[in-house]
Design an enzyme around this catalytic site. Structure first.
Site, PDB file in Angstrom:
ATOM      1  N   LEU A 135       0.829  -1.204   0.000  1.00 43.63           N
ATOM      2  CA  LEU A 135       0.000   0.000   0.000  1.00 43.63           C
ATOM      3  C   LEU A 135       0.864   1.255   0.000  1.00 43.63           C
ATOM      4  O   LEU A 135       1.845   1.340   0.745  1.00 43.63           O
ATOM      5  CB  LEU A 135      -0.913  -0.003   1.223  1.00 43.63           C
ATOM      6  CG  LEU A 135      -1.882   1.185   1.342  1.00 43.63           C
ATOM      7  CD1 LEU A 135      -3.237   0.714   1.831  1.00 43.63           C
ATOM      8  CD2 LEU A 135      -1.336   2.260   2.275  1.00 43.63           C
ATOM      9  N   HIS A 136       0.490   2.216  -0.830  1.00 43.82           N
ATOM     10  CA  HIS A 136       1.236   3.466  -0.888  1.00 43.82           C
ATOM     11  C   HIS A 136       0.315   4.608  -1.306  1.00 43.82           C
ATOM     12  O   HIS A 136      -0.694   4.407  -1.973  1.00 43.82           O
ATOM     13  CB  HIS A 136       2.429   3.368  -1.852  1.00 43.82           C
ATOM     14  CG  HIS A 136       2.077   2.833  -3.202  1.00 43.82           C
ATOM     15  ND1 HIS A 136       1.850   1.489  -3.450  1.00 43.82           N
ATOM     16  CD2 HIS A 136       1.917   3.458  -4.401  1.00 43.82           C
ATOM     17  CE1 HIS A 136       1.574   1.304  -4.730  1.00 43.82           C
ATOM     18  NE2 HIS A 136       1.598   2.492  -5.331  1.00 43.82           N
ATOM     19  N   ILE A 137       0.695   5.780  -0.889  1.00 41.78           N
ATOM     20  CA  ILE A 137      -0.050   6.995  -1.207  1.00 41.78           C
ATOM     21  C   ILE A 137       0.849   7.910  -2.026  1.00 41.78           C
ATOM     22  O   ILE A 137       1.998   8.168  -1.649  1.00 41.78           O
ATOM     23  CB  ILE A 137      -0.502   7.727   0.075  1.00 41.78           C
ATOM     24  CG1 ILE A 137      -1.431   6.835   0.898  1.00 41.78           C
ATOM     25  CG2 ILE A 137      -1.190   9.047  -0.262  1.00 41.78           C
ATOM     26  CD1 ILE A 137      -1.793   7.419   2.251  1.00 41.78           C
TER      27      ILE A 137
END
Length: 301
Positions: free
Chosen positions: A100-102
């Site tokens: 998960l990454h933003i």
């Protein structure tokens, strides 16, 4: 660390080429190898989390705090005209790394990224309404499973807050009647003594306006009483300390017909018949209107 996860390598400091810009006990942030814009930042949780559905609430809070801090840093450092915050999950959503990454992407007019949303869609109103109801129902069910029980002391405080609003609404209703009586006395009295029927009509208009105002006070009071009962009886979960009576409204069934804009407007601005017919509205204002009719006839003759 998950095997063959390039973001886990960055978290573990095993990537000598990474352009790391921020690290704390929960998250790591860095520049991507091929930034979409100068100042583009990626934020990842230190634990290997494949997607948003695997993220813990405390990790989400840590990511949010880091995103706010780094958004401010980007604004100060590269002074963009805007900022896109992008978080994708799954291949279909163009997630290329299963960690998960933003993305925090600074934006400028006519930059290389272009629009990220479709210009338009052709979904029917029925399909949009059905999807909204499905998601809302699912959210209600999930919230009941994930929220902690409310402490008795918090419930008592919540009820006290709601009761204070109910008391203010009731006092406002009494004040409206108190304000109206001098107006009616003056206009009707002057209309009779001076035989000026327009003043009688003006007094009747004032009665109608104050009746509408008072009916809305009563409607608001009843809605807050319903919220009070919902919290007191725990008939359904509402946000702690909410003072929005909408939270106590019944959830519409998925097969409930969609409300038209006209009906929504009527529902929003016009109290129901039961409100108008209540003992605190109908007897008082109907009596004044009948008096106004008599004064109007007398002053016109």
């Amino acid at each position: 660390m998950s095997e063959e996860c390039e973001f886990c390598e960055i978290v573990d400091r095993d990537d000598p080429d990474v352009r790391e810009i921020y690290r704390d006990e929960s998250v790591v942030a860095f520049f991507p190898t091929e930034p979409a814009a100068l100042g583009h930042v990626l934020i990842v949780p230190r634990r290997h989390v494949p997607d948003i559905w695997s993220l813990e609430p405390d990790e989400a809070a840590d990511l949010s705090r880091a995103a706010l801090l780094l958004a401010d840093a980007i604004r100060e450092a590269v002074t963009p005209e805007g900022l896109s915050v992008i978080q994708s999950n799954g291949d279909t959503a163009t997630q290329t790394v299963p960690h998960l990454h933003i993305h925090l992407v600074p934006r400028w007019k006519d930059d290389a990224i272009g629009p990220i949303w479709p210009v338009g869609t052709d979904f029917s109103e029925v399909s949009k309404e059905a999807a909204m109801l499905d998601v809302r129902d699912a959210a209600e069910r999930l919230r009941s499973f994930t929220e902690l029980p409310i402490a008795p002391e918090d419930r008592r405080k919540h009820l006290d807050y709601i009761q204070a609003v109910v008391t203010r609404q009731s006092a406002a209703s009494s004040s409206a009647k108190g304000w109206l009586l001098p107006i009616v006395t003056a206009t009707f009295g002057f209309a009779i003594t001076q035989h000026t029927w327009p003043l009688a009509a003006l007094g009747m208009v004032a009665v109608v306006l104050f009746a509408y105002l008072d009916a809305n006070y009563l409607r608001s009071e009843k809605r807050f009483r319903r919220l009070y009962d919902t919290v007191a009886r725990s008939t359904r979960r509402v946000p702690l300390f909410t003072l929005d009576p909408v939270d106590a409204d019944e959830i519409l069934a998925n097969d409930a017909p969609a409300m038209s804009k006209w009906k929504k407007a009527v529902h929003t601005y016009l109290p129901k018949w039961s409100i108008w017919a209540s003992w605190s509205i109908a007897p008082f204002y109907i009596a004044l209107l009948l008096l106004g009719v008599g004064v109007l006839i007398a002053s016109a003759s």
